[in-house]
Design a protein around this motif. Structure first.
Motif, PDB file in Angstrom:
ATOM      1  N   VAL A 112       0.813  -1.218   0.000  1.00 25.53           N
ATOM      2  CA  VAL A 112       0.000   0.000   0.000  1.00 25.53           C
ATOM      3  C   VAL A 112       0.847   1.269   0.000  1.00 25.53           C
ATOM      4  O   VAL A 112       0.346   2.348   0.296  1.00 25.53           O
ATOM      5  CB  VAL A 112      -0.965   0.021   1.207  1.00 25.53           C
ATOM      6  N   ASP A 160     -10.408  -3.731   5.250  1.00 32.77           N
ATOM      7  CA  ASP A 160      -9.952  -3.344   3.931  1.00 32.77           C
ATOM      8  C   ASP A 160      -9.637  -1.841   3.943  1.00 32.77           C
ATOM      9  O   ASP A 160      -9.838  -1.163   4.949  1.00 32.77           O
ATOM     10  CB  ASP A 160     -11.022  -3.692   2.902  1.00 32.77           C
ATOM     11  N   TYR A 165      -8.322  -1.462  -1.668  1.00 31.17           N
ATOM     12  CA  TYR A 165      -7.488  -2.606  -1.331  1.00 31.17           C
ATOM     13  C   TYR A 165      -8.279  -3.606  -0.491  1.00 31.17           C
ATOM     14  O   TYR A 165      -8.920  -3.227   0.502  1.00 31.17           O
ATOM     15  CB  TYR A 165      -6.264  -2.172  -0.524  1.00 31.17           C
ATOM     16  N   ARG A 166      -8.206  -4.889  -0.884  1.00 25.82           N
ATOM     17  CA  ARG A 166      -8.785  -5.953  -0.075  1.00 25.82           C
ATOM     18  C   ARG A 166      -7.722  -6.519   0.852  1.00 25.82           C
ATOM     19  O   ARG A 166      -6.600  -6.813   0.444  1.00 25.82           O
ATOM     20  CB  ARG A 166      -9.337  -7.064  -0.960  1.00 25.82           C
ATOM     21  N   ASN A 167      -8.072  -6.644   2.131  1.00 19.71           N
ATOM     22  CA  ASN A 167      -7.166  -7.217   3.124  1.00 19.71           C
ATOM     23  C   ASN A 167      -7.090  -8.729   2.913  1.00 19.71           C
ATOM     24  O   ASN A 167      -8.112  -9.417   2.912  1.00 19.71           O
ATOM     25  CB  ASN A 167      -7.678  -6.890   4.526  1.00 19.71           C
ATOM     26  N   ASN A 168      -5.879  -9.259   2.747  1.00 21.43           N
ATOM     27  CA  ASN A 168      -5.689 -10.682   2.517  1.00 21.43           C
ATOM     28  C   ASN A 168      -5.628 -11.506   3.794  1.00 21.43           C
ATOM     29  O   ASN A 168      -5.568 -12.738   3.731  1.00 21.43           O
ATOM     30  CB  ASN A 168      -4.403 -10.917   1.712  1.00 21.43           C
ATOM     31  N   PHE A 184      -2.218  -6.544   1.340  1.00 20.72           N
ATOM     32  CA  PHE A 184      -3.438  -6.103   0.679  1.00 20.72           C
ATOM     33  C   PHE A 184      -3.313  -6.343  -0.821  1.00 20.72           C
ATOM     34  O   PHE A 184      -2.211  -6.330  -1.376  1.00 20.72           O
ATOM     35  CB  PHE A 184      -3.683  -4.613   0.924  1.00 20.72           C
TER      36      PHE A 184
END
Length: 574
Positions: free
Chosen positions: A160, A185, A198-201, A206
């Motif tokens: 990020v 996220d 951004y999607r949090n993994n 991300f």
């Protein structure tokens, strides 16, 4: 638009607001305690023609040391260090940025707070356009809270550090759990077209899902501030994303990891220069409205600005009516940050909005404190209560920094000293309920209660709140739910967790409470087992008449609640 006047009683710090001859309440007694509270360090920025740092100045509130009080992170600008103000519990602050490792000198923009890795400690996302003497495209900072009084920047490894490959472009960040998987996220606004989702993994990294999750060309959006809010009550938060030059967007969450741009059909996007945003149920109809700050045209040729916009909900989900002029909250000079809070505890959400720009006609414009009359109509009482700072206002933060039950406001100015307005309500005027949330025991709930919806129903008021943690403009406020009760002695509280579970607590007295989301009703200590410590914890909650110790939900605390807990405890945890 209702007509009326302001009648000043006594000094300029106290007034009675009159609408059409009817009193709607007195504005709060506030005092500017910036220097005395230890927050006197000004924002300092030296652009040298590089970038748009004159539009920046943000920060965020959070309990970074987990000691139960509210601390502050404030961006310093390229001319000084960022600050981490640690609260001593009484609203007195000490800058410990150096020892925590966050005293960076850079072209910082905005900040957001959230426990993105679910370790129990609040982290900080900081947007930046580079070091003090240059622009950089990979300068964003993600401070991981190490839990030992230090932070570590992991933005690069988390993916990020940059969201615009062509130009330094970083404004407001915002956390939110848009896919309801229990982790936070991230959305980041870019004024030059570099906005990102951004999607949090779930592993401290991300994934950029901007192009796959959003059905709009974000490269065409001059974005300033996003926030995640469930506007239709289906649990999945929408993204309210404001932007300059008529580019604000209203994204409806489809519940499958994607969003649909419904700006046009929703009746939003009418703000000419969307900069900051806040939301709330201002007319107490049980649905959220959306307030967007913009600008008005004061001098010179060209089309006039829209002024601030209030998109009021209708009976149809995702359809709004713009009512800012009719409700008295349109005029705002050159608007930036804005927050919604019940500053006078009358049971109605008010709006504080700040202003300022370097252009002729927009300097020395005061901030506004829009007091709600109880029907969703507003009057600006900033001048009568001393909150009309006429500096270069940018971000705004509100929270109960001195722990007395009311809400303070920190107004962040660009290249000037900030203003910390302490709320000095006393006695019976501090009649409010504040809720914090501990969701650590339930895997599919985001930390600190992100996504929690709360109804606060008392004799005179039916109020709706939602904990989103989003940005108003470069800034984020306290992660709590706060509601004034007016003269009502108590309220019935209904909580809907982000996973859909609902709990009701009747006859809750004014005060501050931490509500735990429980995976096992007997495990009050959240350690995964039912043991003696849970009995001790229950007795402590019972003695303080905590809502979660009223186990038979009759609004009282008595022997039957103790008996009910013992039965729950005997059943143990699965």
């Amino acid at each position: 638009m209702r007509s009326g006047s302001i009648q000043i009683i006594g000094t300029t710090t106290f007034a009675l607001v009159i609408f059409s001859g009817a009193a709607v309440g007195a504005p709060p007694l506030v005092s500017n305690q910036t220097v005395d509270a230890g927050l006197g360090a000004p924002h300092m920025a030296f652009d040298d023609g590089l970038g748009v740092e004159f539009m920046t100045g943000g920060g965020a509130a959070g309990d970074f040391d987990n000691d139960g009080d509210l601390d502050l992170f404030v961006i310093g600008g390229s001319g000084t260090v960022d600050h981490l103000y640690i609260n001593d519990g009484t609203g007195q602050f000490t800058d410990e940025g150096a020892s925590w490792g966050v005293n960076r000198i850079h072209k910082g923009s905005g900040a957001a707070v959230g426990d993105f890795n679910n370790d129990g400690f609040l982290d900080i996302m900081v947007t930046s356009m580079g070091p003090a003497d240059q622009l950089a495209i990979d300068a964003n900072v993600l401070y991981r809270n190490n839990g030992d009084g230090t932070f570590t920047d992991i933005a690069a490894s988390a993916g990020v550090s940059s969201h615009n490959a062509a130009i330094a472009d970083a404004f407001s960040p915002a956390f939110g759990d848009y896919d309801l998987d229990g982790d936070l996220d991230l959305a980041v606004a870019g004024w030059y077209g570099g906005s990102a989702l951004y999607r949090n993994n779930g592993d401290s990294t991300f994934t950029d899902v901007t192009s796959t999750a959003l059905d709009a060309d974000m490269g065409q959006m001059r974005a300033f501030a996003p926030r995640f809010v469930d506007m239709d009550g289906d649990l999945y938060p929408e993204i309210l994303w404001v932007g300059d030059f008529y580019t604000s967007k209203y994204f409806v969450n489809n519940g499958d990891g994607t969003f649909t741009d419904q700006t046009t059909t929703s009746g939003t996007g009418l703000d000419s220069n969307g900069m900051g945003n806040t939301y709330g149920d201002y007319n107490n109809d049980g649905k959220f409205d959306w307030y967007v700050t913009s600008r008005v045209q004061l001098t010179g040729p060209g089309p006039g600005g829209s002024g601030n916009m209030l998109y009021q909900s209708t009976e149809t989900d995702h359809v709004f009516e713009e009512v800012s002029v009719a409700t008295g909250c349109n005029f705002g000079y050159w608007g930036w940050g804005a927050v919604s809070l019940d500053i006078d505890h009358d049971g109605n959400l008010d709006i504080f909005a700040t202003n300022g720009f370097w252009n002729t006609g927009y300097t020395d414009n005061p901030s506004e404190m829009f007091l709600n009359d109880g029907t969703g109509n507003f009057v600006d009482i900033a001048g009568s209560c001393g909150m009309d700072d006429a500096g270069q206002g940018r971000g705004v933060i509100h929270g109960d920094f001195d722990g007395d039950g009311d809400q303070e406001i920190l107004l962040i100015n660009a290249r000037e000293q900030h203003n910390y307005y302490r709320n000095d309500l006393t006695g019976s005027d501090i009649n409010s309920i504040t809720l914090d949330f501990d969701t650590s025991a339930v895997d599919n709930l985001a930390p600190n209660g992100f996504g929690t919806r709360v109804w606060i129903d008392s004799d005179s008021h039916n109020q709706l709140r939602y904990l989103d943690g989003g940005t108003n403009y470069l800034s984020q406020s306290e992660l709590s739910i706060h509601a004034g009760l007016g003269s009502d002695p108590s309220a019935d509280i209904t909580i809907q967790w982000a996973n859909g579970d609902v709990e009701t607590f009747p006859n809750v007295d004014p005060g501050r409470y931490t509500i735990r989301a429980l995976s096992c009703p007997a495990d009050l200590t959240l350690d995964g087992t039912a043991n003696f410590f849970d009995i001790s914890e229950f007795l402590g909650l019972f003695n303080e008449e905590h809502p979660q110790s009223d186990l038979n939900h009759d609004g009282t605390h008595n022997f039957f609640d103790i008996s009910a807990f013992l039965s729950i405890f005997a059943a143990g945890c699965p």
